[in-house]
Design a protein around this motif. Structure first.
Motif, PDB file in Angstrom:
ATOM      1  N   ILE A   1     -75.301  61.719  30.637  1.00 39.51           N
ATOM      2  CA  ILE A   1     -74.510  62.858  30.167  1.00 39.51           C
ATOM      3  C   ILE A   1     -73.011  62.582  30.211  1.00 39.51           C
ATOM      4  O   ILE A   1     -72.529  61.868  31.087  1.00 39.51           O
ATOM      5  CB  ILE A   1     -74.841  64.119  30.990  1.00 39.51           C
ATOM      6  CG1 ILE A   1     -74.214  65.353  30.381  1.00 39.51           C
ATOM      7  CG2 ILE A   1     -74.426  63.949  32.426  1.00 39.51           C
ATOM      8  CD1 ILE A   1     -74.696  66.646  31.003  1.00 39.51           C
ATOM      9  N   GLY A   2     -72.300  63.156  29.237  1.00 40.49           N
ATOM     10  CA  GLY A   2     -70.842  63.035  29.219  1.00 40.49           C
ATOM     11  C   GLY A   2     -70.289  63.203  27.817  1.00 40.49           C
ATOM     12  O   GLY A   2     -70.988  63.626  26.903  1.00 40.49           O
ATOM     13  N   ASN A   3     -69.032  62.843  27.662  1.00 42.01           N
ATOM     14  CA  ASN A   3     -68.357  62.915  26.369  1.00 42.01           C
ATOM     15  C   ASN A   3     -68.459  61.571  25.667  1.00 42.01           C
ATOM     16  O   ASN A   3     -68.415  60.524  26.319  1.00 42.01           O
ATOM     17  CB  ASN A   3     -66.882  63.269  26.542  1.00 42.01           C
ATOM     18  CG  ASN A   3     -66.676  64.605  27.219  1.00 42.01           C
ATOM     19  OD1 ASN A   3     -67.578  65.437  27.262  1.00 42.01           O
ATOM     20  ND2 ASN A   3     -65.501  64.810  27.775  1.00 42.01           N
TER      21      ASN A   3
ATOM     22  N   ASN B   1     -61.460  58.901  26.400  1.00 45.89           N
ATOM     23  CA  ASN B   1     -62.226  60.152  26.323  1.00 45.89           C
ATOM     24  C   ASN B   1     -63.742  59.986  26.388  1.00 45.89           C
ATOM     25  O   ASN B   1     -64.460  60.974  26.367  1.00 45.89           O
ATOM     26  CB  ASN B   1     -61.855  60.984  25.087  1.00 45.89           C
ATOM     27  CG  ASN B   1     -60.426  61.444  25.111  1.00 45.89           C
ATOM     28  OD1 ASN B   1     -59.883  61.721  26.175  1.00 45.89           O
ATOM     29  ND2 ASN B   1     -59.800  61.515  23.959  1.00 45.89           N
ATOM     30  N   THR B   2     -64.275  58.769  26.450  1.00 48.73           N
ATOM     31  CA  THR B   2     -65.723  58.600  26.596  1.00 48.73           C
ATOM     32  C   THR B   2     -66.069  58.542  28.075  1.00 48.73           C
ATOM     33  O   THR B   2     -65.576  57.684  28.806  1.00 48.73           O
ATOM     34  CB  THR B   2     -66.216  57.326  25.882  1.00 48.73           C
ATOM     35  OG1 THR B   2     -66.007  57.489  24.476  1.00 48.73           O
ATOM     36  CG2 THR B   2     -67.698  57.084  26.134  1.00 48.73           C
ATOM     37  N   THR B   3     -66.914  59.486  28.509  1.00 52.02           N
ATOM     38  CA  THR B   3     -67.361  59.534  29.904  1.00 52.02           C
ATOM     39  C   THR B   3     -68.865  59.348  30.031  1.00 52.02           C
ATOM     40  O   THR B   3     -69.372  59.159  31.130  1.00 52.02           O
ATOM     41  CB  THR B   3     -66.953  60.875  30.562  1.00 52.02           C
ATOM     42  OG1 THR B   3     -67.548  61.954  29.824  1.00 52.02           O
ATOM     43  CG2 THR B   3     -65.438  61.039  30.582  1.00 52.02           C
ATOM     44  N   ALA B   4     -69.584  59.439  28.915  1.00 53.58           N
ATOM     45  CA  ALA B   4     -71.039  59.240  28.930  1.00 53.58           C
ATOM     46  C   ALA B   4     -71.340  57.788  29.289  1.00 53.58           C
ATOM     47  O   ALA B   4     -70.511  56.900  29.095  1.00 53.58           O
ATOM     48  CB  ALA B   4     -71.633  59.582  27.572  1.00 53.58           C
ATOM     49  N   THR B   5     -72.539  57.556  29.790  1.00 58.48           N
ATOM     50  CA  THR B   5     -72.930  56.218  30.228  1.00 58.48           C
ATOM     51  C   THR B   5     -74.210  55.774  29.519  1.00 58.48           C
ATOM     52  O   THR B   5     -74.865  56.551  28.839  1.00 58.48           O
ATOM     53  CB  THR B   5     -73.162  56.194  31.747  1.00 58.48           C
ATOM     54  OG1 THR B   5     -74.180  57.153  32.073  1.00 58.48           O
ATOM     55  CG2 THR B   5     -71.880  56.527  32.511  1.00 58.48           C
ATOM     56  N   SER B   6     -74.533  54.513  29.721  1.00 60.80           N
ATOM     57  CA  SER B   6     -75.756  53.924  29.167  1.00 60.80           C
ATOM     58  C   SER B   6     -75.863  54.159  27.664  1.00 60.80           C
ATOM     59  O   SER B   6     -76.865  54.654  27.154  1.00 60.80           O
ATOM     60  CB  SER B   6     -76.996  54.465  29.887  1.00 60.80           C
ATOM     61  OG  SER B   6     -76.921  54.192  31.262  1.00 60.80           O
TER      62      SER B   6
END
Length: 80
Positions: free
Chosen positions: A34-36, A69-74
């Motif tokens: 989850i994330g941006n 601004n990207t915080t999502a992973t995998s």
């Protein structure tokens, strides 16, 4: 990692290394954590998808997955 543009063929996937300058060629991005997700579309628009749930596929052709601004992973880049 090999250049994603050269490495991916139709029906392939590759791990995404987020970068504000590295050019990629993805038809969609799978979000594992989850994330941006900020990306630049093939038409040059920079957009940020906010609060993307894990397991989502973003069906947007992009030439960059931005580190800013990207915080999502995998993340996985998909080529159809």
């Amino acid at each position: 990692m090999a250049n994603p543009i050269e490495a991916l063929a139709a029906g392939d996937a590759a791990a995404v290394t987020v970068s504000d300058s590295t050019v990629v060629a993805f038809d969609a991005v799978y979000v594992g954590g989850i994330g941006n997700v900020a990306l630049r579309t093939v038409r040059g628009s920079t957009v940020t998808f906010v609060g993307v749930p894990a397991g989502t596929i973003l069906p947007v052709r992009c030439d960059r997955v931005m580190s800013t601004n990207t915080t999502a992973t995998s993340l996985l880049g998909l080529q159809y």
